[in-house]
Design an enzyme around this catalytic site. Structure first.
Site, PDB file in Angstrom:
ATOM      1  N   GLU A 108      11.664   6.991   8.012  1.00  0.00           N
ATOM      2  CA  GLU A 108      10.336   6.404   7.905  1.00  0.00           C
ATOM      3  C   GLU A 108      10.252   5.563   6.636  1.00  0.00           C
ATOM      4  O   GLU A 108      10.000   6.091   5.543  1.00  0.00           O
ATOM      5  CB  GLU A 108       9.275   7.504   7.825  1.00  0.00           C
ATOM      6  CG  GLU A 108       9.251   8.426   9.020  1.00  0.00           C
ATOM      7  CD  GLU A 108       7.888   9.094   9.161  1.00  0.00           C
ATOM      8  OE1 GLU A 108       7.187   8.778  10.114  1.00  0.00           O
ATOM      9  OE2 GLU A 108       7.537   9.903   8.298  1.00  0.00           O
TER      10      GLU A 108
ATOM     11  N   GLU B 167       4.531  11.462   2.376  1.00  0.00           N
ATOM     12  CA  GLU B 167       3.270  11.811   1.706  1.00  0.00           C
ATOM     13  C   GLU B 167       3.448  13.087   0.882  1.00  0.00           C
ATOM     14  O   GLU B 167       2.856  13.225  -0.188  1.00  0.00           O
ATOM     15  CB  GLU B 167       2.152  11.949   2.755  1.00  0.00           C
ATOM     16  CG  GLU B 167       1.718  10.568   3.246  1.00  0.00           C
ATOM     17  CD  GLU B 167       1.245  10.529   4.689  1.00  0.00           C
ATOM     18  OE1 GLU B 167       0.894  11.575   5.258  1.00  0.00           O
ATOM     19  OE2 GLU B 167       1.237   9.417   5.261  1.00  0.00           O
TER      20      GLU B 167
ATOM     21  N   HIS C 256       8.017  14.875   4.421  1.00  0.00           N
ATOM     22  CA  HIS C 256       7.304  13.630   4.763  1.00  0.00           C
ATOM     23  C   HIS C 256       7.034  12.860   3.472  1.00  0.00           C
ATOM     24  O   HIS C 256       6.804  13.458   2.425  1.00  0.00           O
ATOM     25  CB  HIS C 256       5.996  13.974   5.485  1.00  0.00           C
ATOM     26  CG  HIS C 256       5.324  12.750   6.034  1.00  0.00           C
ATOM     27  ND1 HIS C 256       4.538  11.940   5.254  1.00  0.00           N
ATOM     28  CD2 HIS C 256       5.377  12.180   7.259  1.00  0.00           C
ATOM     29  CE1 HIS C 256       4.116  10.923   6.002  1.00  0.00           C
ATOM     30  NE2 HIS C 256       4.613  11.047   7.220  1.00  0.00           N
TER      31      HIS C 256
ATOM     32  N   LYS D  15      -1.378  14.701  10.695  1.00  0.00           N
ATOM     33  CA  LYS D  15      -1.728  14.727   9.261  1.00  0.00           C
ATOM     34  C   LYS D  15      -3.011  15.544   9.050  1.00  0.00           C
ATOM     35  O   LYS D  15      -3.197  16.557   9.711  1.00  0.00           O
ATOM     36  CB  LYS D  15      -1.846  13.290   8.735  1.00  0.00           C
ATOM     37  CG  LYS D  15      -0.578  12.483   9.042  1.00  0.00           C
ATOM     38  CD  LYS D  15      -0.515  11.160   8.341  1.00  0.00           C
ATOM     39  CE  LYS D  15       0.795  10.456   8.704  1.00  0.00           C
ATOM     40  NZ  LYS D  15       0.978   9.182   8.030  1.00  0.00           N
TER      41      LYS D  15
ATOM     42  N   GLY E 247       1.438   3.751   8.002  1.00  0.00           N
ATOM     43  CA  GLY E 247      -0.011   3.547   7.917  1.00  0.00           C
ATOM     44  C   GLY E 247      -0.407   2.152   7.478  1.00  0.00           C
ATOM     45  O   GLY E 247      -1.573   1.901   7.166  1.00  0.00           O
TER      46      GLY E 247
ATOM     47  N   GLY F 261       2.128   8.485  13.508  1.00  0.00           N
ATOM     48  CA  GLY F 261       0.941   8.951  12.786  1.00  0.00           C
ATOM     49  C   GLY F 261      -0.326   8.486  13.484  1.00  0.00           C
ATOM     50  O   GLY F 261      -0.770   9.066  14.477  1.00  0.00           O
ATOM     51  N   GLY F 262      -0.891   7.408  12.980  1.00  0.00           N
ATOM     52  CA  GLY F 262      -2.188   6.901  13.450  1.00  0.00           C
ATOM     53  C   GLY F 262      -2.338   6.828  14.968  1.00  0.00           C
ATOM     54  O   GLY F 262      -3.356   7.272  15.515  1.00  0.00           O
TER      55      GLY F 262
ATOM     56  N   SER G 160       4.106   3.042  11.623  1.00  0.00           N
ATOM     57  CA  SER G 160       3.324   2.104  12.443  1.00  0.00           C
ATOM     58  C   SER G 160       3.875   1.911  13.848  1.00  0.00           C
ATOM     59  O   SER G 160       3.846   0.814  14.394  1.00  0.00           O
ATOM     60  CB  SER G 160       3.173   0.761  11.716  1.00  0.00           C
ATOM     61  OG  SER G 160       2.468   0.923  10.505  1.00  0.00           O
TER      62      SER G 160
ATOM     63  N   ASN H 202       2.288  13.084  14.517  1.00  0.00           N
ATOM     64  CA  ASN H 202       1.963  13.761  13.263  1.00  0.00           C
ATOM     65  C   ASN H 202       0.482  13.517  12.986  1.00  0.00           C
ATOM     66  O   ASN H 202       0.096  12.418  12.608  1.00  0.00           O
ATOM     67  CB  ASN H 202       2.854  13.181  12.147  1.00  0.00           C
ATOM     68  CG  ASN H 202       2.464  13.690  10.775  1.00  0.00           C
ATOM     69  OD1 ASN H 202       1.677  14.631  10.642  1.00  0.00           O
ATOM     70  ND2 ASN H 202       3.016  13.061   9.739  1.00  0.00           N
TER      71      ASN H 202
HETATM   72  P1  PGA Z   1       1.903   5.896  10.995  1.00  0.00           P
HETATM   73  O1  PGA Z   1       2.473   7.227  10.318  1.00  0.00           O
HETATM   74  O2  PGA Z   1       2.391   5.898  12.434  1.00  0.00           O
HETATM   75  O3  PGA Z   1       0.407   6.017  10.897  1.00  0.00           O
HETATM   76  O4  PGA Z   1       2.439   4.730  10.236  1.00  0.00           O
HETATM   77  C1  PGA Z   1       3.787   7.666  10.573  1.00  0.00           C
HETATM   78  C2  PGA Z   1       4.074   8.914   9.786  1.00  0.00           C
HETATM   79  O5  PGA Z   1       3.617   9.022   8.638  1.00  0.00           O
HETATM   80  O6  PGA Z   1       4.762   9.843  10.271  1.00  0.00           O
END
Ligand code: PGA
Length: 252
Positions: free
Chosen positions: A168, A98, A96, A12, A174, A235-236, A214, A10
């Site tokens: 999640e 967010e 998600h 973002k 994050g 994500g990251g 993460s 993802n």
């Molecule tokens: P992250 O994000 O791997 O940076 O923690 C995961 C996500 O929001 O899907």
């Protein structure tokens, strides 16, 4: 039934079109050497069409990060499922955390989006997860059960089998704080049980449940070894070809 694991990056609000094309290409180029796992990327909307077009004939899945539930109309700034399908993307991330936390999306709104994605012939990735306060108040199971139920409201058993669920925990996104494999497996097993109760054993067995929060090359293997963890939403660590490919190669 053996569920094929699926790992989606993802991105973002990152990546200009040129960067997105390059990263997608780098990931796709290694897929020939990775078997038994589906791989996908979710570029920002501005790069979705270009990436989906570039990956048209490749095994790399291309996903949108959001959609609107209406088919068309006066909804400034929104994008319908049909428009997403028109780019060539096949999956849509829905709900998600967010979107829920920053943009106020409710369980009901998320449910409408899931229905719209399924009706449009695409695959929804339904994200659910508790906040730290909810976990500490021992509400984790209540929260994810409600999000799952409302996210799948009105979805038939046949369609439910097509849904990918992403668990999640919000406190792990994050933050570098990954849930322990036991914490994640406990919730995944619970969610599968809920699918069995709301639908039947066939649905519970078929639905893939990704873990997100993460996920990194050094923790993915332990997570993927859990019986009810069928993939990851990353994500990251998906913003860099080297780390995302290392995650995709978790078996090697
Ligand atoms: P992250 O994000 O791997 O940076 O923690 C995961 C996500 O929001 O899907």
């Amino acid at each position: 039934m053996a569920r094929t694991p699926i790992i989606i990056g993802n991105w973002k609000m990152h990546m200009l079109v040129g960067e997105a094309l390059e990263l997608a290409r780098s990931v796709r180029n290694v897929l020939g050497g990775i078997s038994g796992v589906e791989a996908g990327v979710a570029p920002p909307l501005t790069a979705l069409h270009a990436v989906a077009k570039q990956e048209h004939d490749s095994k790399l899945i291309v996903a949108a990060q959001n959609c609107h539930f209406e088919a068309q109309g006066a909804f400034t700034g929104e994008v319908s499922v049909k428009m997403i399908a028109d780019t060539g993307a096949s999956h849509v991330i829905v709900g998600h955390s967010e979107r829920r936390q920053i943009f106020g999306e409710s369980d009901e709104l998320v449910g409408k989006k899931v229905t719209a994605v399924l009706a449009g012939g695409l695959t929804p990735v339904l994200c659910i997860g508790e906040t730290l306060a909810q976990r500490e108040a021992k509400q984790t199971f209540d929260v994810v059960a409600r999000q799952l139920q409302r996210g799948l409201a009105g979805v038939s058993a046949n369609n439910a089998k097509r849904v990918i669920v992403a668990y999640e925990p919000v406190w792990a996104i994050g933050t570098g704080k990954v849930a322990t494999t036991a914490q994640a497996q406990e919730v995944h097993a619970f969610l599968r049980g809920q699918l069995g109760e709301h639908y039947d054993a066939g649905v519970a067995d078929a639905v893939r449940i990704q873990y997100g929060g993460s996920v990194k090359p050094d923790n993915v293997k332990g997570l993927m070894a859990q019986p009810d963890i069928d993939g990851a939403l990353v994500g990251g660590a998906s913003l860099n070809a080297e780390s995302f490919v290392a995650i995709l190669k978790y078996r090697q």
